[in-house]
Design a protein around this motif. Structure first.
Motif, PDB file in Angstrom:
ATOM      1  N   ALA A 136       8.472   1.808  -0.461  1.00 42.93           N
ATOM      2  CA  ALA A 136       7.411   1.192   0.339  1.00 42.93           C
ATOM      3  C   ALA A 136       7.927   0.810   1.717  1.00 42.93           C
ATOM      4  O   ALA A 136       7.198   0.906   2.717  1.00 42.93           O
ATOM      5  N   ASP A 137       9.197   0.390   1.795  1.00 39.49           N
ATOM      6  CA  ASP A 137       9.773  -0.018   3.076  1.00 39.49           C
ATOM      7  C   ASP A 137       9.685   1.102   4.114  1.00 39.49           C
ATOM      8  O   ASP A 137       9.480   0.837   5.308  1.00 39.49           O
ATOM      9  N   LEU A 138       9.856   2.352   3.669  1.00 42.38           N
ATOM     10  CA  LEU A 138       9.846   3.481   4.602  1.00 42.38           C
ATOM     11  C   LEU A 138       8.504   3.596   5.321  1.00 42.38           C
ATOM     12  O   LEU A 138       8.443   3.959   6.497  1.00 42.38           O
ATOM     13  N   ALA A 139       7.417   3.301   4.610  1.00 40.16           N
ATOM     14  CA  ALA A 139       6.092   3.347   5.234  1.00 40.16           C
ATOM     15  C   ALA A 139       5.826   2.088   6.061  1.00 40.16           C
ATOM     16  O   ALA A 139       5.212   2.161   7.132  1.00 40.16           O
ATOM     17  N   VAL A 140       6.297   0.944   5.570  1.00 39.97           N
ATOM     18  CA  VAL A 140       6.073  -0.317   6.287  1.00 39.97           C
ATOM     19  C   VAL A 140       6.719  -0.279   7.672  1.00 39.97           C
ATOM     20  O   VAL A 140       6.138  -0.745   8.658  1.00 39.97           O
ATOM     21  N   VAL A 141       7.915   0.290   7.761  1.00 40.37           N
ATOM     22  CA  VAL A 141       8.593   0.403   9.060  1.00 40.37           C
ATOM     23  C   VAL A 141       7.726   1.169  10.047  1.00 40.37           C
ATOM     24  O   VAL A 141       7.593   0.786  11.218  1.00 40.37           O
ATOM     25  N   GLU A 142       7.124   2.284   9.591  1.00 42.84           N
ATOM     26  CA  GLU A 142       6.270   3.086  10.462  1.00 42.84           C
ATOM     27  C   GLU A 142       5.017   2.321  10.881  1.00 42.84           C
ATOM     28  O   GLU A 142       4.599   2.370  12.042  1.00 42.84           O
ATOM     29  N   LEU A 143       4.427   1.621   9.947  1.00 44.41           N
ATOM     30  CA  LEU A 143       3.219   0.861  10.268  1.00 44.41           C
ATOM     31  C   LEU A 143       3.523  -0.251  11.265  1.00 44.41           C
ATOM     32  O   LEU A 143       2.786  -0.443  12.241  1.00 44.41           O
ATOM     33  N   ASN A 144       4.615  -0.954  11.042  1.00 47.10           N
ATOM     34  CA  ASN A 144       5.003  -2.025  11.972  1.00 47.10           C
ATOM     35  C   ASN A 144       5.291  -1.475  13.363  1.00 47.10           C
ATOM     36  O   ASN A 144       4.919  -2.078  14.380  1.00 47.10           O
ATOM     37  N   ALA A 145       5.963  -0.319  13.418  1.00 49.72           N
ATOM     38  CA  ALA A 145       6.309   0.273  14.709  1.00 49.72           C
ATOM     39  C   ALA A 145       5.077   0.678  15.504  1.00 49.72           C
ATOM     40  O   ALA A 145       5.124   0.767  16.736  1.00 49.72           O
ATOM     41  N   ASN A 146       3.965   0.913  14.798  1.00 51.69           N
ATOM     42  CA  ASN A 146       2.735   1.317  15.461  1.00 51.69           C
ATOM     43  C   ASN A 146       1.718   0.182  15.575  1.00 51.69           C
ATOM     44  O   ASN A 146       0.555   0.417  15.912  1.00 51.69           O
ATOM     45  N   GLY A 147       2.172  -1.043  15.282  1.00 56.68           N
ATOM     46  CA  GLY A 147       1.303  -2.195  15.468  1.00 56.68           C
ATOM     47  C   GLY A 147       0.175  -2.306  14.461  1.00 56.68           C
ATOM     48  O   GLY A 147      -0.839  -2.964  14.738  1.00 56.68           O
ATOM     49  N   ILE A 148       0.327  -1.663  13.294  1.00 54.86           N
ATOM     50  CA  ILE A 148      -0.700  -1.750  12.257  1.00 54.86           C
ATOM     51  C   ILE A 148      -0.390  -2.949  11.366  1.00 54.86           C
ATOM     52  O   ILE A 148       0.671  -3.001  10.750  1.00 54.86           O
ATOM     53  N   PRO A 149      -1.280  -3.926  11.279  1.00 58.95           N
ATOM     54  CA  PRO A 149      -1.019  -5.102  10.435  1.00 58.95           C
ATOM     55  C   PRO A 149      -0.850  -4.708   8.971  1.00 58.95           C
ATOM     56  O   PRO A 149      -1.606  -3.889   8.447  1.00 58.95           O
ATOM     57  N   VAL A 150       0.142  -5.297   8.316  1.00 56.17           N
ATOM     58  CA  VAL A 150       0.443  -5.002   6.914  1.00 56.17           C
ATOM     59  C   VAL A 150       0.517  -6.305   6.127  1.00 56.17           C
ATOM     60  O   VAL A 150       1.142  -7.273   6.571  1.00 56.17           O
ATOM     61  N   LEU A 151      -0.124  -6.331   4.982  1.00 60.01           N
ATOM     62  CA  LEU A 151       0.014  -7.445   4.046  1.00 60.01           C
ATOM     63  C   LEU A 151       0.587  -6.873   2.760  1.00 60.01           C
ATOM     64  O   LEU A 151      -0.008  -5.982   2.152  1.00 60.01           O
ATOM     65  N   ARG A 152       1.735  -7.386   2.377  1.00 61.84           N
ATOM     66  CA  ARG A 152       2.423  -6.882   1.190  1.00 61.84           C
ATOM     67  C   ARG A 152       2.466  -7.997   0.148  1.00 61.84           C
ATOM     68  O   ARG A 152       2.927  -9.103   0.429  1.00 61.84           O
ATOM     69  N   LEU A 153       2.003  -7.696  -1.048  1.00 68.31           N
ATOM     70  CA  LEU A 153       2.016  -8.723  -2.088  1.00 68.31           C
ATOM     71  C   LEU A 153       2.260  -8.101  -3.454  1.00 68.31           C
ATOM     72  O   LEU A 153       1.973  -6.922  -3.690  1.00 68.31           O
ATOM     73  N   ASP A 154       2.817  -8.923  -4.343  1.00 67.59           N
ATOM     74  CA  ASP A 154       3.040  -8.523  -5.725  1.00 67.59           C
ATOM     75  C   ASP A 154       2.084  -9.323  -6.598  1.00 67.59           C
ATOM     76  O   ASP A 154       2.149 -10.557  -6.633  1.00 67.59           O
ATOM     77  N   PRO A 155       1.170  -8.657  -7.315  1.00 64.86           N
ATOM     78  CA  PRO A 155       0.240  -9.386  -8.181  1.00 64.86           C
ATOM     79  C   PRO A 155       0.930 -10.271  -9.207  1.00 64.86           C
ATOM     80  O   PRO A 155       0.305 -11.199  -9.741  1.00 64.86           O
ATOM     81  N   ALA A 156       2.209 -10.004  -9.483  1.00 72.78           N
ATOM     82  CA  ALA A 156       2.949 -10.854 -10.425  1.00 72.78           C
ATOM     83  C   ALA A 156       3.047 -12.286  -9.915  1.00 72.78           C
ATOM     84  O   ALA A 156       3.265 -13.216 -10.700  1.00 72.78           O
ATOM     85  N   GLU A 157       2.903 -12.478  -8.585  1.00 73.15           N
ATOM     86  CA  GLU A 157       3.012 -13.814  -7.988  1.00 73.15           C
ATOM     87  C   GLU A 157       1.677 -14.550  -7.938  1.00 73.15           C
ATOM     88  O   GLU A 157       1.573 -15.625  -7.344  1.00 73.15           O
ATOM     89  N   LEU A 158       0.626 -13.953  -8.530  1.00 74.00           N
ATOM     90  CA  LEU A 158      -0.702 -14.567  -8.563  1.00 74.00           C
ATOM     91  C   LEU A 158      -0.958 -15.213  -9.923  1.00 74.00           C
ATOM     92  O   LEU A 158      -0.806 -14.540 -10.947  1.00 74.00           O
ATOM     93  N   PRO A 159      -1.296 -16.531  -9.940  1.00 74.54           N
ATOM     94  CA  PRO A 159      -1.376 -17.483  -8.829  1.00 74.54           C
ATOM     95  C   PRO A 159      -0.016 -18.088  -8.519  1.00 74.54           C
ATOM     96  O   PRO A 159       0.886 -18.066  -9.342  1.00 74.54           O
ATOM     97  N   GLY A 160       0.099 -18.646  -7.319  1.00 72.58           N
ATOM     98  CA  GLY A 160       1.363 -19.232  -6.865  1.00 72.58           C
ATOM     99  C   GLY A 160       1.605 -18.851  -5.430  1.00 72.58           C
ATOM    100  O   GLY A 160       0.935 -19.333  -4.521  1.00 72.58           O
ATOM    101  N   ASP A 161       2.574 -17.935  -5.210  1.00 73.46           N
ATOM    102  CA  ASP A 161       2.832 -17.465  -3.854  1.00 73.46           C
ATOM    103  C   ASP A 161       1.691 -16.602  -3.335  1.00 73.46           C
ATOM    104  O   ASP A 161       1.545 -16.402  -2.125  1.00 73.46           O
ATOM    105  N   VAL A 162       0.904 -16.048  -4.251  1.00 77.93           N
ATOM    106  CA  VAL A 162      -0.272 -15.248  -3.892  1.00 77.93           C
ATOM    107  C   VAL A 162      -1.512 -15.941  -4.428  1.00 77.93           C
ATOM    108  O   VAL A 162      -1.531 -16.391  -5.586  1.00 77.93           O
TER     109      VAL A 162
END
Length: 326
Positions: free
Chosen positions: A14-40
């Motif tokens: 996933a990091d490989l795609a996130v780097v590209e999205l960040n470099a092009n100014g595309i907002p990204v929200l990354r979350l793990d459903p395992a953290e719901l509820p709590g951090d998510v």
């Protein structure tokens, strides 16, 4: 407009795609459903004939109506890390999260309903044949007699799990293994067993498809391939080197049809190339890894994923032409 990525915390692919999205100014929200509820956290309101939903990760709040795409990469089980974790809470959390996300107009890679069907190995084999891909003779059975009869017709067999490895339990992966010539097959009555005629491999092929873009990589079989009891490339004891290769036109057409019928935007196909150069379909992992292929071959798969998720041309390598595509 935000790209939502559902995956675990440590996911190099996933990091490989996130780097590209960040470099092009595309907002990204990354979350793990395992953290719901709590951090998510999630919230959704249905009132006055409309739906309004929100996601919160580490204090950052994003509107669900502002999602352009959703990448279901390698998410954990909802509520798995909650202080009050239980099967009931996991079901409640899954219903809330995935139910609300279905209310958005976002594109999915891949939609949960399509992904659930796509993981069914028997259905994969049927669909591959329907789409024109060569499939080795295969039997799935709990009848020892039927297994023995199949072994008479196809003496050189491999055995593999019907389900493969679960997307969140990599440590439980079971290798594809050759069947002993003296096997009596009594054990198959204890659970469905998948037997398949072994392909005498010249190479393993991994074909990663992102939307309409195809990236094929080849790993030549070792000189002792016929002597190996374990024929799974993932468990090959010696080093495996992957190199980019073009996709045969007939394979490309059949794979495109497969993804269209399966309603998948992404698929990682595994083939066994025989000594005549035929690519035999083995399986399609709808959330398969591509990081190791990109690192070894230099193919811009992460950029292709980022471009699909963005839904628009990107200014970096995401817009580059793939030289291995026919």
């Amino acid at each position: 407009m935000t790209v939502l990525i559902l995956t675990c915390e440590q996911d190099v692919t996933a990091d490989l795609a996130v780097v590209e999205l960040n470099a092009n100014g595309i907002p990204v929200l990354r979350l793990d459903p395992a953290e719901l509820p709590g951090d998510v956290d999630v919230s959704g309101e249905y009132a006055h004939g409309a739906f309004e939903g929100h996601l919160s990760v580490g204090g950052r709040v994003v509107s669900m109506q502002g999602l352009r795409s959703i990448w279901v990469r390698r998410p954990g089980t909802p509520a798995a890390r909650s202080a009050g974790a239980s099967a009931w809470l996991s079901e409640e959390s899954a219903q809330a999260l995935y139910g609300m996300l279905r209310c958005t107009g976002a594109r999915w890679m891949n939609h949960p309903d399509a992904a659930r069907q796509a993981r069914l190995k028997p259905w994969q084999l049927w669909l591959a044949r329907e789409c024109g891909l060569p499939v080795p003779p295969t039997l799935i059975t709990t009848f020892p007699r039927v297994a023995r009869e199949f072994a008479v017709r196809y003496p050189d067999l491999v055995v593999k799990p019907v389900s493969g490895s679960h997307p969140r339990d990599d440590g439980l992966a079971v290798p594809t293994t050759r069947v002993r010539p003296d096997e009596d097959f009594r054990a198959v009555e204890h659970g469905p067993t998948l037997l398949q005629r072994r392909i005498r491999k010249a190479a393993d092929i991994r074909l990663t498809v992102v939307g309409e873009r195809m990236f094929a990589a080849r790993a030549a079989a070792g000189p002792d391939a016929d002597d190996d009891s374990v024929v799974d490339v993932r468990f090959r004891p010696s080093g495996v080197t992957w190199s980019p290769v073009p996709v045969p036109p007939r394979v490309a057409e059949a794979v495109s049809t497969y993804l269209l019928r399966a309603q998948l935007a992404y698929g990682a196909f595994d083939f066994a190339e025989d000594t005549d150069g035929i690519w035999w379909f083995l399986e399609c992992n709808q959330s398969g890894q591509f990081g190791f292929i990109e690192i070894e071959t230099g193919q811009p798969i992460g950029s292709a994923v980022a471009q699909w998720l963005a839904g628009e041309p990107l200014g970096t390598a995401g817009g580059a032409t793939d030289p291995t595509r026919p």
